[in-house]
Design a protein around this motif. Sequence first.
Motif, PDB file in Angstrom:
ATOM      1  N   PRO B 121       0.798  -1.234   0.000  1.00 49.37           N
ATOM      2  CA  PRO B 121       0.000   0.000   0.000  1.00 49.37           C
ATOM      3  C   PRO B 121       0.832   1.286   0.000  1.00 49.37           C
ATOM      4  O   PRO B 121       0.297   2.334  -0.360  1.00 49.37           O
ATOM      5  CB  PRO B 121      -0.826  -0.102   1.291  1.00 49.37           C
ATOM      6  CG  PRO B 121      -0.115  -1.098   2.141  1.00 49.37           C
ATOM      7  CD  PRO B 121       0.546  -2.046   1.197  1.00 49.37           C
ATOM      8  N   VAL B 122       2.088   1.234   0.390  1.00 44.31           N
ATOM      9  CA  VAL B 122       2.835   2.488   0.497  1.00 44.31           C
ATOM     10  C   VAL B 122       3.775   2.733  -0.691  1.00 44.31           C
ATOM     11  O   VAL B 122       4.517   3.711  -0.690  1.00 44.31           O
ATOM     12  CB  VAL B 122       3.632   2.596   1.818  1.00 44.31           C
ATOM     13  CG1 VAL B 122       2.709   2.474   3.009  1.00 44.31           C
ATOM     14  CG2 VAL B 122       4.734   1.574   1.883  1.00 44.31           C
ATOM     15  N   LEU B 123       3.759   1.851  -1.685  1.00 42.57           N
ATOM     16  CA  LEU B 123       4.588   2.089  -2.867  1.00 42.57           C
ATOM     17  C   LEU B 123       3.687   2.277  -4.074  1.00 42.57           C
ATOM     18  O   LEU B 123       2.617   1.662  -4.161  1.00 42.57           O
ATOM     19  CB  LEU B 123       5.514   0.892  -3.112  1.00 42.57           C
ATOM     20  CG  LEU B 123       6.540   0.597  -2.022  1.00 42.57           C
ATOM     21  CD1 LEU B 123       7.297  -0.685  -2.347  1.00 42.57           C
ATOM     22  CD2 LEU B 123       7.509   1.746  -1.867  1.00 42.57           C
ATOM     23  N   TYR B 167      -1.094   4.904  -6.265  1.00 51.99           N
ATOM     24  CA  TYR B 167      -0.957   3.851  -5.257  1.00 51.99           C
ATOM     25  C   TYR B 167      -2.062   2.813  -5.458  1.00 51.99           C
ATOM     26  O   TYR B 167      -3.118   3.110  -6.025  1.00 51.99           O
ATOM     27  CB  TYR B 167      -1.041   4.462  -3.860  1.00 51.99           C
ATOM     28  CG  TYR B 167       0.150   5.326  -3.552  1.00 51.99           C
ATOM     29  CD1 TYR B 167       1.319   4.765  -3.039  1.00 51.99           C
ATOM     30  CD2 TYR B 167       0.118   6.696  -3.781  1.00 51.99           C
ATOM     31  CE1 TYR B 167       2.420   5.540  -2.767  1.00 51.99           C
ATOM     32  CE2 TYR B 167       1.224   7.487  -3.513  1.00 51.99           C
ATOM     33  CZ  TYR B 167       2.367   6.910  -3.010  1.00 51.99           C
ATOM     34  OH  TYR B 167       3.455   7.679  -2.737  1.00 51.99           O
ATOM     35  N   HIS B 169      -4.360   1.599  -3.659  1.00 56.90           N
ATOM     36  CA  HIS B 169      -5.724   1.824  -3.175  1.00 56.90           C
ATOM     37  C   HIS B 169      -6.520   2.717  -4.121  1.00 56.90           C
ATOM     38  O   HIS B 169      -7.723   2.834  -3.990  1.00 56.90           O
ATOM     39  CB  HIS B 169      -5.697   2.438  -1.783  1.00 56.90           C
ATOM     40  CG  HIS B 169      -5.218   3.859  -1.768  1.00 56.90           C
ATOM     41  ND1 HIS B 169      -3.888   4.185  -1.697  1.00 56.90           N
ATOM     42  CD2 HIS B 169      -5.888   5.024  -1.850  1.00 56.90           C
ATOM     43  CE1 HIS B 169      -3.771   5.498  -1.740  1.00 56.90           C
ATOM     44  NE2 HIS B 169      -4.958   6.029  -1.831  1.00 56.90           N
ATOM     45  N   GLN B 170      -5.817   3.372  -5.061  1.00 54.60           N
ATOM     46  CA  GLN B 170      -6.523   4.243  -5.995  1.00 54.60           C
ATOM     47  C   GLN B 170      -7.047   3.476  -7.205  1.00 54.60           C
ATOM     48  O   GLN B 170      -7.610   4.066  -8.107  1.00 54.60           O
ATOM     49  CB  GLN B 170      -5.596   5.377  -6.453  1.00 54.60           C
ATOM     50  CG  GLN B 170      -5.239   6.331  -5.322  1.00 54.60           C
ATOM     51  CD  GLN B 170      -4.064   7.215  -5.677  1.00 54.60           C
ATOM     52  OE1 GLN B 170      -2.931   6.761  -5.758  1.00 54.60           O
ATOM     53  NE2 GLN B 170      -4.325   8.493  -5.892  1.00 54.60           N
TER      54      GLN B 170
ATOM     55  N   PRO C 319       0.134   6.889   2.033  1.00 54.25           N
ATOM     56  CA  PRO C 319      -0.481   7.423   0.817  1.00 54.25           C
ATOM     57  C   PRO C 319      -1.993   7.231   0.799  1.00 54.25           C
ATOM     58  O   PRO C 319      -2.702   7.967   0.129  1.00 54.25           O
ATOM     59  CB  PRO C 319       0.181   6.623  -0.298  1.00 54.25           C
ATOM     60  CG  PRO C 319       0.788   5.439   0.343  1.00 54.25           C
ATOM     61  CD  PRO C 319       1.108   5.829   1.744  1.00 54.25           C
ATOM     62  N   ARG C 320      -2.487   6.239   1.562  1.00 56.14           N
ATOM     63  CA  ARG C 320      -3.926   5.996   1.539  1.00 56.14           C
ATOM     64  C   ARG C 320      -4.683   7.210   2.077  1.00 56.14           C
ATOM     65  O   ARG C 320      -5.767   7.525   1.631  1.00 56.14           O
ATOM     66  CB  ARG C 320      -4.278   4.767   2.367  1.00 56.14           C
ATOM     67  CG  ARG C 320      -4.083   3.492   1.592  1.00 56.14           C
ATOM     68  CD  ARG C 320      -4.054   2.310   2.506  1.00 56.14           C
ATOM     69  NE  ARG C 320      -2.881   2.323   3.363  1.00 56.14           N
ATOM     70  CZ  ARG C 320      -2.478   1.296   4.081  1.00 56.14           C
ATOM     71  NH1 ARG C 320      -3.169   0.189   4.066  1.00 56.14           N
ATOM     72  NH2 ARG C 320      -1.396   1.358   4.817  1.00 56.14           N
TER      73      ARG C 320
END
Lengths: 283, 360, 327
Positions: B121-123, B167, B169-170, C319-320
């Motif tokens: 999730p953070v990359l 990312y 989640h998008q 980033p979420r």
Amino acid sequence: MNGHSMLRETLRRLSRNPLAVAGAAVVLFFCVLALFPWLVSSHDPNRIDILKILEPPSGAHPLGTDDLGRDVLARMLHGARISLSVGFVAESIAIGIGLVIGLLAGYYGGKVDSLLMRFVDIMLCFPTFFLILAVIAFIGPSIWNIMFIIGVTGWMGVARLVRAETLSLKERDFVAAARAQGAGTARILFRHILPNTLAPILVAATLGVAGAILVESGLSFLGIGVQPPTPSWGNILTAGKDNIEFAWWLSLFPGLAIFLTVLGYNLLGEGIRDAVDPRLKGR
Amino acid sequence: MPETPGTPKTSGAEGPGALLSVRSLKVGFDTEKGPVRALFGVSFSVAPGETVGLVGESGCGKTVTALAVLRLLQTPPARIEGGEIFFRGEDLLPLPEKRMCDVRGKEISMIFQEPMTSLNPVLTVGEQVAEVFTAHGACGKREAADRAVEWLRKVRMPDPERRAREYPHQMSGGMRQRAMIATALALSPSLVIADEPTTALDVTIQAQIMELLQEMREQEKMAVLLITHDLGVVHDFADRTAIMYLGRIVEIAPTRKLFADPVHPYTQGLLASLPGRNRGEKRLPSIPGTVPDLSAVPPGCPFAPRCPFRQGAIRRYQSGTSAQDDLAICDRTDPSPSEYGPGHLAACHHQRSARGEGAR
Amino acid sequence: MLRYVVRRVLVSVPLLIGISLITFGVINMAPGGPIGISSDLNPKATAEYRERLKAYYGLDQPLYVQYGRWLGRMAVLDFGDSFSADGRKVWDKIRERILVTLSINVLSMALIFLVAVPLGIYSAVRKGSVFDRVATVTVFTGFAIPTFWLALLLMILFGVRLGWLPISGLVSLEYDTLPLAGKILDRAAHLVLPVFLMAFGGLAGISRYMRSTMLEVIRQDYIAAARSKGLPERAVVFRHAVRNALLPVITILGLSVPGLLGGSVIFETIFAIPGMGQLFFQGVMSRDYPLIMGILTIGAFLTLLGNILADVGYALADPRIKTERAG
């Protein structure tokens, strides 16, 4: 589910955990010493002897004497009684408050819940030590006040814990069944929900006693906890600090006692947690 | 024991030309309740460019098999208790970790089941695709980023330049799975393990992703180990199909043969409940009984408690129709596979006596 | 992002009001209100000092008026005049000391972060190893050691026996005569023990927390996926796992503010450091109520600020949340 056999199963798992057993042994050891101090030392903890000021450990005074020539071992034994009971009573108060608030918030939910939980949030904003000191400044430092203050500033964790447990328990079938049989709110709360929250509370209580003992000793060390001449592990350490350059025994032994007691309670608490719920092990 | 799983006697596809050959793979897990066996000697092979389907209910050991091939099982609690995994003639199990890293992603890559949780999730998605190039020293950072965008375009990610900077989640599940596929194919590996690549997706997206996989497979000429519980999917995509049950492969055959002439009662049950054998039905059909807990696998044939042959034999014996319990062996001995045609193996006591061993 | 920060601050407003209510309540909980206290600590509670109190709190007014006035003054940091002999404004007294306390807290937090995080990572990656076991035992010991006692022991060892480190104050007596490098060194030497001790309690907890979030993250699918690409273990751990495991630790660091502030009372007193903690302690000893209430309020405010900063830091790192607000 049979409560009795669950308790036995928990005890069995607990007795297989060497660290937990060691913790329990340490706790028990200090409790016995606190209850029967004459078993170990016949000295009067408050007898001042100006000819024996700051004597290092010897046969007559195994842990030395303090700045007023009092026997350190005797003072520590009597201090154990004070420190342990402060820890115990303070944590009982905290559990009591946390239990009531947690049960009410979890059971009623909605507005009651959000109001009580905001209150918990607000209480958590205060550095606990600041709050304790401020209240002491107002009501003064007696043993009873110290117990009371540590209790009323230390219940927030328990409240959150009990609330979470209650939230999940109240949806369970046995609660619905009790309600269907016409059980009143009080009966449901105390007869059906409360007993099922006991395990996590026991864990929190064991760890909480350790925390309360640490806070009490810190307060007494600063001179705003248990007041001399009543001995407590913390205020013996104060004398240790004042005589830090000549009397190491005044600093070493009381601190060691606090350390071992707290360690004992912590190990026991962690052991109970693992025994109650083995899935959490190693976390 | 002439038919010990893994002896090279089996079929053409498992011969020395095999790309991947798993032999008698045994895997166990240490749990709170003690050790539990997850794989009981799994053997199969994949030839270059071939697609092999691995089908079974959840918990039967499909994913464990896949992770074991890439040596991605967490040890502990998992333990490889026996067997070999030959890839291009070299056993992967004893390889040093560093050499194994060279194999992963470059020679064998994997598409995971859950596109929602298998992207970090953070990359950014672009970073995660590009990583596979830099990890294998294929090129520098900047070129890797460009090649990542190229691959995102190849898997028909809409607006790849922009999406590469976003990312996980998008993105929708379908887009994430496209990114996973791009990552898996980026270095043109000779084998891709696809672990239920469409299970977590919407039905319409499932078809698109399978189509994409199909197209990529042909373009890149790679072999695929397709893990699924969807018989429709293997019917359309797999050259050969293996059916798994409780940590064993109970039947393996060329897909056409398997669908036309299933031997094992479990396979028969699965196929029988496919409505009209069309692809509308996505779930595995219900077979009476439930899958036993892996920690309490009975001795004998693992399928016996649910097996119509075995249950029939018990009824005949109890009602006196039959003088003896002619299938008592099912409760005592775990059947080993017998051959029922070229490359068609099945492990069933009843069928072995009914059809005769090695019936071709 | 800006909108997120603004919203986060607005959510804290009810908490701020709650804080002021409780501080106000503490003053009024004393039997007979803030001036009816029979004193143990300060027998010199004279009639004149009662009058000062009465005027300050407007005790002839109804309670809600008293609260309203108290809140109004609080908003402009007017905590009244100190009861001590100098009678200076409470805020002035706090202001000249708060920086010392804050810098020690920030240094301690940095130390906690720099030591606990690698410790937690290494323990998790080598779970069950000798290192992990030693770390676990050390953490348990760390939880149980009364830090003020540890302070005494370290003072005896490094200050008295070895004579390596000063054990009192922020600077030496001859500070003014030292050259610049000497001045820096002198300050640093005075800070070593207090900063280490302040950090000590947090070290145990945060390294443990880091370990458990690492173990949690390592089990995630995306870690297996990263491995399946052929990334070396180093890259899997640092690029993929640590970034995710750090997120919750940011929040926990924010939550450690009240503990650090409480600790500063003890350590500033032990080490005779002229900071807000020592001032608070002196205030308690002399029953300087305006000062006590002032510092209590500031302490709660700082805690709240710590929480907000932690949440903002989390939002920046995750980033979420970041992109959700932007889009």
